[in-house]
Design an enzyme around this catalytic site. Structure first.
Site, PDB file in Angstrom:
ATOM      1  N   ARG A   1       0.232   1.049  10.660  1.00  0.00           N
ATOM      2  CA  ARG A   1       0.420   1.085   9.222  1.00  0.00           C
ATOM      3  C   ARG A   1      -0.679   1.987   8.680  1.00  0.00           C
ATOM      4  NH1 ARG A   1       1.073  -4.955   6.986  1.00  0.00           N
ATOM      5  NH2 ARG A   1      -1.184  -4.764   6.828  1.00  0.00           N
TER       6      ARG A   1
ATOM      7  N   ASP B   1      -2.339   2.492   4.775  1.00  0.00           N
ATOM      8  CA  ASP B   1      -2.223   1.918   3.433  1.00  0.00           C
ATOM      9  C   ASP B   1      -1.876   2.973   2.388  1.00  0.00           C
ATOM     10  OD1 ASP B   1      -2.738  -0.707   4.056  1.00  0.00           O
ATOM     11  OD2 ASP B   1      -4.904  -0.487   3.849  1.00  0.00           O
TER      12      ASP B   1
ATOM     13  N   ARG C   1     -12.397   1.255   6.746  1.00  0.00           N
ATOM     14  CA  ARG C   1     -12.891   1.330   5.371  1.00  0.00           C
ATOM     15  C   ARG C   1     -14.036   0.341   5.127  1.00  0.00           C
ATOM     16  NH1 ARG C   1      -7.419   0.782   2.098  1.00  0.00           N
ATOM     17  NH2 ARG C   1      -8.910   0.548   0.370  1.00  0.00           N
TER      18      ARG C   1
END
Lengths: 245, 245
Positions: free
Chosen positions: B50, B52, B198
């Site tokens: 995935r 974001d 992150r």
């Protein structure tokens, strides 16, 4: 009245150019509206140059008059909180009353970026003209030298431009490779006709692709016939880099 | 059935991430819908990871099964005419039936870009995290070495992530200056927890700003407490660079 000069950098992707329009969002309108809050009265910006829809700037210069008292050195950071992130005030200074962003300018530097790769790059779609056939940057540099000096640029003038003299002086023209996939043109001149840089680039890439010779390019310039030149390069590759005073 | 692998590059700015969602536009949905026209039947992509909303990719890998007969080497150019310019198929190949973009992956490389300048750059607003205080890249590089190896990364795990093991193996971590204004992190690991890169970056920039030492950073990792770590760095600086098989 104080005369304030700003240097603006902007990503032109979302705007219909610099200059205010009745029914479309422009850089001028946004800056005038947002900075009016800082000075407490409506502002009227004078820009050094129009830039078209999707054209970018690293060094657009504007000036405006104000009775506001905010020190010039505070404008840069104050503007940061007022402007959208695609427009940045990179410098602010107080100028003499007679300074005029357009009429006082003695020269401008424009850059035009090409992405010369087989496949497009999704990160460059708004920032360069993608050309997938291999171009010869050295040959384009050679051809571009024909524009240096004072010439009638009618062959590279947009049909819809203002009825001004087609004679302009170019101090320098360059084309160079940037890394393995980029090519940049740079033109420094006293002034430019409407679409002139994009029309020059649209013809020079034909030289780079070996569809015209540098001699052909010089003959198109000398002939003064817009129909003999190439297409207008798309707007997203063009950057107003610097205005000289 | 043929098993086709694609490598995708995309600018994630306009998308709500890679993975299909009911009420938001995603990269997966666009690619499935547009490429269905090429293969003549609905497609179901399996993505390697995935990404974001607003996160980018140079090397997202997907696979799908088809009975369509278009040769793999023709998919790249055919996709160019079907996909929007912010999504590019950079490579296509036929794989063995058992190849699975996510489960067959042996590693992934993520990059995170910082813009470390006093003023923001309008051209970087969607492509880097702007931090105006000066950061020490060498000190961040030193601190980042603590993550190399196999560790419990609970301290850098998002609250809302899937209930999987927090143990991951990182093969390499680096931080380096790019030119005078850029700083890039790169992490190569067998796998990453949700928001892990992150969260690592959001804590490492505190080291770069001399608000934590490399020793503090190592203690946060060892402690396993998410509240002891820094903020989650914003999405626009993150790039999925490569998936290894």
């Amino acid at each position: 009245m104080r005369n304030i000069k700003l240097i603006l950098a902007y990503d032109g992707t979302a705007y219909h150019g610099f200059q205010r329009q009745a029914n479309a969002m422009t850089v001028q309108q946004i800056v005038e509206e947002r900075l009016a809050r800082l000075f407490g009265h409506p502002l009227k910006l004078t820009g050094s140059a129009r830039t078209d829809a999707k054209v970018h700037a690293y060094g657009q210069v504007v000036n405006f008059y104000t009775q506001g008292t905010i020190p010039a050195e505070r404008i840069v950071l104050a503007a940061k909180g007022l402007l959208p992130p695609d427009i940045v005030v990179v410098d602010a200074a107080e100028e003499a009353p007679g300074f005029h962003a357009r009429r006082s300018a003695t020269g401008k530097v424009y850059r035009y970026r090409l992405l010369n790769t087989r496949l497009a790059n999704p990160f460059e779609r708004n920032y360069a003209w993608h050309i997938s056939t291999r171009l010869d940057a050295a040959l384009m540099h050679e051809a571009a030298q024909a524009v240096v000096g004072t010439h009638d640029f009618s062959a590279f003038r947009a049909a819809g431009g203002a009825p001004v003299s087609p004679v302009r002086t170019i101090m320098a023209a360059a084309c160079r490779e940037i890394g393995t996939s980029g090519i940049e043109f740079e033109f420094w001149g006293t002034g430019f006709l409407y679409h002139m840089v994009r029309n020059l680039v649209g013809t020079l890439v034909e030289v780079g692709g070996h569809r015209r010779t540098p001699g052909d390019f010089a003959r198109v310039l000398a002939g003064g016939d817009r129909h003999a030149a190439g297409i207008t390069a798309p707007p997203q590759g063009l950057y107003l880099i610097e205005v000289k005073y």
